[in-house]
Scaffold this motif. Structure first.
Motif, mmCIF file in Angstrom:
data_model
loop_
_atom_site.group_PDB
_atom_site.id
_atom_site.type_symbol
_atom_site.label_atom_id
_atom_site.label_comp_id
_atom_site.label_asym_id
_atom_site.label_seq_id
_atom_site.Cartn_x
_atom_site.Cartn_y
_atom_site.Cartn_z
ATOM 1 N N SER A 199 -5.495 -4.979 6.170
ATOM 2 C CA SER A 199 -5.695 -6.349 5.688
ATOM 3 C C SER A 199 -5.786 -6.424 4.162
ATOM 4 O O SER A 199 -6.018 -7.494 3.602
ATOM 5 N N ALA A 200 -5.620 -5.283 3.483
ATOM 6 C CA ALA A 200 -5.679 -5.259 2.021
ATOM 7 C C ALA A 200 -4.325 -5.599 1.418
ATOM 8 O O ALA A 200 -3.283 -5.507 2.082
ATOM 9 N N GLN A 201 -4.343 -5.984 0.142
ATOM 10 C CA GLN A 201 -3.121 -6.251 -0.605
ATOM 11 C C GLN A 201 -3.102 -5.354 -1.834
ATOM 12 O O GLN A 201 -4.076 -5.319 -2.591
ATOM 13 N N ILE A 202 -1.997 -4.626 -2.028
ATOM 14 C CA ILE A 202 -1.895 -3.731 -3.175
ATOM 15 C C ILE A 202 -0.553 -3.908 -3.860
ATOM 16 O O ILE A 202 0.401 -4.430 -3.281
ATOM 17 N N GLY A 203 -0.482 -3.445 -5.112
ATOM 18 C CA GLY A 203 0.757 -3.482 -5.870
ATOM 19 C C GLY A 203 1.613 -2.261 -5.590
ATOM 20 O O GLY A 203 1.364 -1.501 -4.641
ATOM 21 N N PRO A 204 2.624 -2.020 -6.436
ATOM 22 C CA PRO A 204 3.497 -0.857 -6.252
ATOM 23 C C PRO A 204 2.716 0.454 -6.355
ATOM 24 O O PRO A 204 1.748 0.553 -7.111
ATOM 25 N N VAL A 205 3.150 1.455 -5.578
ATOM 26 C CA VAL A 205 2.479 2.752 -5.555
ATOM 27 C C VAL A 205 3.416 3.819 -6.099
ATOM 28 O O VAL A 205 4.565 3.929 -5.668
#
Length: 220
Positions: A199-205
């Motif tokens: 349920s998390a939102q993250i940017g590019p990895v």
């Protein structure tokens, strides 16, 4: 006439009292304390801790060999230590950066740090907190707890230099909790274990492969 002169004298004295109340507190050896609700300028020591009570307002809190503890609802310009951890209570605000070299950083619920939170040898833990300038470490675990928000991404650097004392080969663990948001690039320049809530939102990895988990925290 006497009453008028007394009023003038009192008016001239008030700025001096305010300046004294907001003055710097500086020691070499020993703990420095700011009482709850007190206003102060820069609060610093060399060999000792810095303790700031709830609802206090200060400028920079700093030490070399010791921890920095800020209570609930504290307002500060910046926090800095070398050999010691940083603990900040709930609903606090730091207008600048929070940094340590050998120690962890813990941010309480609804605490807001406008700048970067960084350490070299220590963990970073956010409990429903906000960081506006990104997270940075070399040898520490990072937990972006449930409902936390980070702008500026995450940087885990490759160990190197005098202050990298991690002698084991365990990779840092980076956990992005439920409903947490990390904006910006998650840049890993060494091996890490990256676990991200579904349920998390993250940017590019960069430099790692996210492993999804469900529930409040990873099982491993």
């Amino acid at each position: 006439m006497r009453r008028h002169l007394l009023a003038i004298a009192l008016a001239l004295t008030l700025p001096v009292l305010a300046q004294a109340a907001d003055g710097d507190i500086d020691k070499v050896n020993g703990t420095v304390r700011v009482d709850a609700g007190q206003h102060a300028g820069n609060v610093s020591t060399v060999n000792g801790a810095v303790r700031v009570g709830d609802n206090a307002v200060i400028q920079k809190a700093s030490t070399v060999n010791g921890a920095v503890d800020l209570g609930d609802h504290v307002q500060a310009a910046a926090v800095d230590t070398v050999n010691g951890g940083v603990t900040i209570g709930s609903n606090a605000r730091v207008a600048g950066t929070v940094s340590t070299t050998n120690g962890g950083v813990r941010l309480g619920k609804a605490t807001d740090v406008a700048g970067k939170v960084g350490t070299v040898n220590g963990s970073i833990n956010l409990d429903a907190a906000h960081v506006g300038g990104g997270l940075q470490t070399a040898n520490g675990d990072i937990t972006v707890g449930a409902n936390s928000r980070v702008e500026g991404g995450i940087l885990v650097e490759k160990p190197g230099g005098w202050f990298n004392f991690n002698s084991n080969n365990r990779p840092p663990h980076v956990v992005i909790g439920p409903h947490a948001v990390v904006q910006g690039t998650l840049d890993f320049r060494r091996d890490v274990v990256l676990q991200v809530s579904d349920s998390a939102q993250i940017g590019p990895v960069k430099g790692a492969t996210p492993v999804k988990f469900s529930g409040e925290q990873p099982t491993e």
